[in-house]
Design a protein around this motif. Structure first.
Motif, PDB file in Angstrom:
ATOM      1  N   LYS A  33       0.787  -1.274   0.059  1.00 46.86           N
ATOM      2  CA  LYS A  33      -0.044   0.030  -0.198  1.00 46.86           C
ATOM      3  C   LYS A  33       0.888   1.220   0.010  1.00 46.86           C
ATOM      4  O   LYS A  33       0.531   2.177  -0.499  1.00 46.86           O
ATOM      5  CB  LYS A  33      -0.961  -0.105   1.263  1.00 46.86           C
ATOM      6  CG  LYS A  33      -1.996  -0.988   0.875  1.00 46.86           C
ATOM      7  CD  LYS A  33      -2.735  -1.097   2.503  1.00 46.86           C
ATOM      8  CE  LYS A  33      -4.072  -2.182   2.348  1.00 46.86           C
ATOM      9  NZ  LYS A  33      -4.735  -2.306   3.523  1.00 46.86           N
ATOM     10  N   THR A  34       2.067   1.120   0.680  1.00 48.29           N
ATOM     11  CA  THR A  34       2.831   2.344   0.599  1.00 48.29           C
ATOM     12  C   THR A  34       3.395   2.482  -0.513  1.00 48.29           C
ATOM     13  O   THR A  34       3.475   3.990  -1.150  1.00 48.29           O
ATOM     14  CB  THR A  34       3.952   2.231   1.635  1.00 48.29           C
ATOM     15  OG1 THR A  34       3.546   2.139   2.948  1.00 48.29           O
ATOM     16  CG2 THR A  34       5.181   3.131   1.766  1.00 48.29           C
ATOM     17  N   GLY A  52      -0.174   2.512  -3.210  1.00 51.06           N
ATOM     18  CA  GLY A  52      -1.327   3.697  -2.723  1.00 51.06           C
ATOM     19  C   GLY A  52      -2.620   2.928  -2.245  1.00 51.06           C
ATOM     20  O   GLY A  52      -3.332   3.445  -1.524  1.00 51.06           O
ATOM     21  N   SER A  53      -2.371   1.410  -2.638  1.00 48.60           N
ATOM     22  CA  SER A  53      -3.519   0.938  -2.209  1.00 48.60           C
ATOM     23  C   SER A  53      -3.358  -0.704  -2.451  1.00 48.60           C
ATOM     24  O   SER A  53      -2.418  -0.968  -3.292  1.00 48.60           O
ATOM     25  CB  SER A  53      -4.935   1.149  -2.997  1.00 48.60           C
ATOM     26  OG  SER A  53      -4.925   1.039  -4.633  1.00 48.60           O
TER      27      SER A  53
END
Length: 219
Positions: A44-45, A48-49
């Motif tokens: 996710k980092t 973004g998801s």
């Protein structure tokens, strides 16, 4: 394909979409869940998801791993099909780096779809991208330093990188021996990390989004 029937094999589902072979210890189960959670955070980092839904299959025995991954090599292996995807792990794969690496493959396929990934994405890009989430060889989070470190690692193995057009397919990348594959990994990581160091992750996402839209990969 055996993966489709993991629910009916000698496996236990310890969490939705996470399966462990019978006689996997409680300690191993707890470690697996911890590493999966950490890998998801790393994913996710970077992305973004998290949209990938690959089932994770942890094999306690090498023979079982071979049945599912169709190989005894490597700590982890990803299988993607139009009907689903799976991440196969053996005991050496019980760490966050391997899981994050394989999750990245699944995330890319989820973004583009199975067909475009298979037809358009060269293996060097897929593997180089996965190494951005894999800290086994280079741990620096600074994009420039990460590029420098990968370039240094490559120089230890080979004075020159392998031309990217010789690393387009799985057979090209993995079919020429262990040393060649290792050089191929670092060659790929150098190319992807170089682009990120120059233009940021947004450039990688631009390439992926353009491939999704136009159906053609251009790096």
């Amino acid at each position: 394909m055996r993966c489709f029937f993991v629910e009916y094999d000698s496996f236990q589902e310890i969490k939705p979409n996470i399966f462990v072979e019978e006689k996997t210890t409680k300690k191993q189960q707890d470690s697996l869940l911890k590493y999966v959670e950490s890998a998801e955070k790393r994913l996710k980092t970077f992305w973004g998801s998290k949209n990938g839904q690959a089932k994770i299959i942890f094999c306690k025995n090498l023979n079982t791993y071979q049945k599912y991954a169709k190989t005894t090599e490597g700590a982890g292996f990803s299988i993607g099909t139009p009907l689903g995807s799976w991440i196969i792990l053996n005991q050496d794969g019980l760490n966050v780096d391997v899981i994050a690496h394989e999750m990245c493959h699944d995330e890319l396929m989820t973004k583009l779809g199975w067909w475009k990934t298979k037809q358009e994405i060269p293996t060097w890009f897929d593997e180089g991208l996965a190494l951005m989430l894999d800290y086994r060889f280079v741990s620096s989070q600074d994009s420039i330093q990460r590029y420098i470190d990968y370039r240094t690692e490559l120089s230890y193995l080979s004075p020159v990188p392998i031309p990217l057009n010789e690393l387009n397919t799985q057979k090209d990348f993995f079919g020429q021996g262990e040393l060649f594959t290792k050089i191929a990994y670092f060659t790929s990581a150098v190319e992807v990390s170089r682009r990120i160091s120059l233009k940021g992750k947004k450039e990688i996402f631009r390439i992926i989004n353009k491939t999704a839209k136009d159906g053609k990969f251009e790096f």
